[in-house]
Design a protein around this motif. Structure first.
Motif, mmCIF file in Angstrom:
data_model
loop_
_atom_site.group_PDB
_atom_site.id
_atom_site.type_symbol
_atom_site.label_atom_id
_atom_site.label_comp_id
_atom_site.label_asym_id
_atom_site.label_seq_id
_atom_site.Cartn_x
_atom_site.Cartn_y
_atom_site.Cartn_z
ATOM 1 N N THR A 59 -46.562 -15.130 -18.509
ATOM 2 C CA THR A 59 -45.506 -15.464 -19.447
ATOM 3 C C THR A 59 -45.042 -16.889 -19.193
ATOM 4 O O THR A 59 -44.767 -17.254 -18.055
ATOM 5 C CB THR A 59 -44.306 -14.511 -19.277
ATOM 6 N N VAL A 60 -44.939 -17.656 -20.265
ATOM 7 C CA VAL A 60 -44.447 -19.024 -20.174
ATOM 8 C C VAL A 60 -43.026 -19.037 -20.705
ATOM 9 O O VAL A 60 -42.763 -18.594 -21.813
ATOM 10 C CB VAL A 60 -45.335 -19.996 -20.977
ATOM 11 N N ILE A 61 -42.104 -19.559 -19.885
ATOM 12 C CA ILE A 61 -40.709 -19.663 -20.296
ATOM 13 C C ILE A 61 -40.334 -21.137 -20.264
ATOM 14 O O ILE A 61 -40.466 -21.798 -19.237
ATOM 15 C CB ILE A 61 -39.786 -18.850 -19.366
ATOM 16 N N ARG A 62 -39.850 -21.640 -21.388
ATOM 17 C CA ARG A 62 -39.451 -23.047 -21.463
ATOM 18 C C ARG A 62 -38.161 -23.265 -20.686
ATOM 19 O O ARG A 62 -37.392 -22.347 -20.458
ATOM 20 C CB ARG A 62 -39.264 -23.458 -22.917
ATOM 21 N N HIS A 63 -37.914 -24.499 -20.291
ATOM 22 C CA HIS A 63 -36.731 -24.818 -19.496
ATOM 23 C C HIS A 63 -35.434 -24.649 -20.280
ATOM 24 O O HIS A 63 -34.377 -24.438 -19.696
ATOM 25 C CB HIS A 63 -36.822 -26.232 -18.947
ATOM 26 N N ASP A 64 -35.475 -24.712 -21.610
ATOM 27 C CA ASP A 64 -34.257 -24.553 -22.398
ATOM 28 C C ASP A 64 -34.015 -23.102 -22.826
ATOM 29 O O ASP A 64 -33.049 -22.820 -23.516
ATOM 30 C CB ASP A 64 -34.284 -25.468 -23.626
ATOM 31 N N ASP A 65 -34.874 -22.198 -22.391
ATOM 32 C CA ASP A 65 -34.704 -20.770 -22.691
ATOM 33 C C ASP A 65 -33.620 -20.197 -21.770
ATOM 34 O O ASP A 65 -33.601 -20.494 -20.579
ATOM 35 C CB ASP A 65 -36.032 -20.047 -22.453
ATOM 36 N N ALA A 68 -34.623 -18.598 -18.434
ATOM 37 C CA ALA A 68 -35.157 -19.413 -17.358
ATOM 38 C C ALA A 68 -34.209 -19.448 -16.161
ATOM 39 O O ALA A 68 -34.658 -19.625 -15.027
ATOM 40 C CB ALA A 68 -35.416 -20.836 -17.855
#
Length: 74
Positions: A59-65, A68
């Motif tokens: 799973t890829v989670i962006r830093h602005d999510d 995170a």
């Protein structure tokens, strides 16, 4: 009070006098299920218990999510 309400109270009283061990264990089972449901809600849902250390899929989670911030870096 309706007749069915009095009948169910009478049935509970009769059960308590005839088989108190079964009635007592039934009450304890209901208390245990209630405490289990409350603890599941408090320790799993509220404290983000689905944040597993090793997941089955990547799973890829962006830093602005917002999720995170909850990721543990063990």
């Amino acid at each position: 009070m309706s007749a069915s309400g009095r009948a169910s109270i009478g049935l509970l009283k009769r059960g308590w006098h005839e088989i108190p061990d079964v009635m007592g264990s039934g009450v304890m089972a209901l208390i245990g299920l209630g405490l289990g449901a409350i603890s599941f809600h408090l320790y799993y849902n509220v404290k983000d218990g689905d944040n597993r250390r090793y997941k089955i899929e990547y799973t890829v989670i962006r830093h602005d999510d917002p999720r995170a911030e909850k990721v543990r870096k063990d």
